[in-house]
Enzyme design. Structure first.
Site, PDB file in Angstrom:
ATOM      1  N   HIS A 114       0.461  -0.903  -0.202  1.00 41.13           N
ATOM      2  CA  HIS A 114       0.591  -0.558  -0.449  1.00 41.13           C
ATOM      3  C   HIS A 114       0.988   1.285   0.145  1.00 41.13           C
ATOM      4  CE1 HIS A 114      -3.824   2.335   0.925  1.00 41.13           C
ATOM      5  NE2 HIS A 114      -3.169   2.520   1.603  1.00 41.13           N
ATOM      6  N   GLY A 160      -3.185  15.746  -8.151  1.00 32.39           N
ATOM      7  CA  GLY A 160      -4.202  15.330  -9.066  1.00 32.39           C
ATOM      8  C   GLY A 160      -4.904  13.324  -8.698  1.00 32.39           C
ATOM      9  N   HIS A 167       0.214   3.893  -8.483  1.00 34.18           N
ATOM     10  CA  HIS A 167      -0.320   3.571  -9.918  1.00 34.18           C
ATOM     11  C   HIS A 167       0.577   4.845 -10.598  1.00 34.18           C
ATOM     12  CE1 HIS A 167      -3.696   6.611  -8.252  1.00 34.18           C
ATOM     13  NE2 HIS A 167      -3.699   6.383  -9.513  1.00 34.18           N
ATOM     14  N   GLN A 169      -1.192   5.908 -14.935  1.00 30.91           N
ATOM     15  CA  GLN A 169      -2.406   5.713 -15.284  1.00 30.91           C
ATOM     16  C   GLN A 169      -2.375   5.755 -17.429  1.00 30.91           C
ATOM     17  OE1 GLN A 169      -6.340   7.666 -14.315  1.00 30.91           O
ATOM     18  NE2 GLN A 169      -4.596   9.091 -12.822  1.00 30.91           N
ATOM     19  N   HIS A 241      18.015   7.940 -30.422  1.00 31.30           N
ATOM     20  CA  HIS A 241      16.736   9.015 -31.184  1.00 31.30           C
ATOM     21  C   HIS A 241      16.243   7.246 -31.631  1.00 31.30           C
ATOM     22  CE1 HIS A 241      14.756  11.464 -33.546  1.00 31.30           C
ATOM     23  NE2 HIS A 241      14.190  10.389 -34.547  1.00 31.30           N
ATOM     24  N   GLU A 310      -0.938  33.112 -16.373  1.00 23.19           N
ATOM     25  CA  GLU A 310      -0.540  32.226 -16.345  1.00 23.19           C
ATOM     26  C   GLU A 310      -1.459  31.064 -17.743  1.00 23.19           C
ATOM     27  OE1 GLU A 310       0.992  32.237 -13.674  1.00 23.19           O
ATOM     28  OE2 GLU A 310       2.420  32.218 -13.467  1.00 23.19           O
TER      29      GLU A 310
HETATM   30 ZN   LIG Z   1      -3.237  -0.231  -0.902  1.00 29.55          ZN
HETATM   31 ZN   LIG Z   2      16.285  12.606 -32.054  1.00 26.90          ZN
END
Ligand SMILES: [Zn+2]
Ligand SMILES: [Zn+2]
Ligand SMILES: [Zn+2]
Length: 330
Positions: A114, A160, A167, A169, A241, A310
């Site tokens: 956890h 957020g 975790h 996303q 690259h 901004e």
């Molecule tokens: Zn957990």
């Molecule tokens: Zn490159």
């Protein structure tokens, strides 16, 4: 000393307006805790697999069953997705434009523990996590309706994130997002006018001076970009690259894992465990040729907030010059 600096990729301007003499301790904030839940209530903890939609992939013990304990990394569809493979049908929209939010929105649970944060994960486990990113990226990107795969980590309440169990996303989008289009457009312009990749050029320039380089190994460079938008923003640039993240090779994955771990550890150590955002920018999977693009990752702590200047101008005012950021993080 204020300075306007232009990002060589997108052409966007930022104001570097350093607050003189600010010490590392002054950047430290006490991160607000996420709503505390116990392991019994956490949908990402082992034993609670029934609280998430059925898993789409897992790294798990050979004798363990899907959606049961015995996993090390688990990928599940987001319970409250922004994009779905079965989006709700649309009503007539008249003159405004809309389309079904078709796509993928998956959660990658980093660990059965956890409280295991990225910088506390052994590098071998971080390697496994990046391998899972690559695998899901290839799988989701093979859907002909998907144009772009976006991988993110939100850590801490200011980032957020809504759950504290670590975790990532992964989003599969039916369009190429605007932020990426800016980078693609700038990279194409640079490659046509200077006959080389803007990121390869940047790697060379940054390695020459070293003044914005936080960390370097065989395959990656962690650098505070010249026109950093946010204090302590760091870009992770692969030295080889390649337009697409999913072409990352096994030896490179090890170096990437090590680089991510170094950057997050520096944040935790020097800035007092701040919230942060991490994401990967890679070429779209829409079948077009993006040979001029160079995939990379971007990470920044959430220690500054955006004001009306901004938001209204899209010009960021950054109080910490990237050269100073690297000094403070080293
Ligand atoms: Zn957990
Ligand atoms: Zn490159
Ligand atoms: Zn980028």
């Amino acid at each position: 000393m204020q300075e306007l600096r232009q990002d060589p990729v997108t052409g966007r301007w930022v104001v570097i307006a350093p607050i003189r003499g600010k010490r590392p301790k002054e950047y430290e904030q006490t991160p607000k805790p996420l709503p505390s839940i116990t392991a019994e209530e956490c949908p990402f903890c082992p034993g609670n697999e029934h609280l998430t939609p059925p898993e789409v992939y897992a790294v798990r013990d050979v004798d363990s069953e899907p959606d049961k304990p015995g996993w090390q990394i688990r990928v599940v569809p987001n319970k409250f997705p922004a994009f779905s493979q079965n989006p709700s049908p649309l009503n007539d929209s008249h003159s405004f434009i809309k389309r079904a939010a078709f796509g993928y929105h998956e959660v990658v649970i980093h660990s059965p523990r956890h409280d295991e944060e990225i910088s506390a994960m052994p590098v071998e486990r971080l390697v496994k996590l990046i391998e899972v990113y690559k695998l899901r990226c290839v799988q989701i990107g093979s859907d002909p309706n998907i144009k772009y795969v976006h991988i993110i980590v939100n850590h801490g309440v200011e980032s957020g994130a809504s759950l504290e169990h670590a975790h990532s996303q992964i989003f599969g989008l039916p369009l190429v997002p605007e932020g990426l289009q800016d980078e693609l457009g700038g990279s194409l312009w640079f490659s046509q006018s200077k006959e080389r990749c803007v990121f390869c050029w940047m790697l060379e320039e940054e390695m020459k001076t070293g003044q914005r380089v936080l960390f370097e190994n065989t395959h990656f460079l962690a650098v505070a970009p010249f026109a950093s938008r946010f204090p302590f923003e760091i870009w992770l640039l692969p030295k080889r690259h390649s337009p697409s993240f999913e072409t990352v090779k096994q030896g490179e994955i090890g170096d990437l894992a090590h680089t991510i771990s170094k950057v997050i550890s520096a944040y935790n150590c020097k800035l007092g465990n701040p919230s942060y955002n991490f994401f990967i920018h890679t070429a779209p999977c829409d079948g077009s040729d993006y040979h001029y693009f160079h995939w990379h990752a971007e990470v920044f702590p959430r220690i500054s907030s955006l004001g009306a200047f901004e938001l209204g101008t899209q010009i960021m005012i950054n109080p910490t010059a990237p050269e100073r950021a690297v000094e403070l993080l080293s």
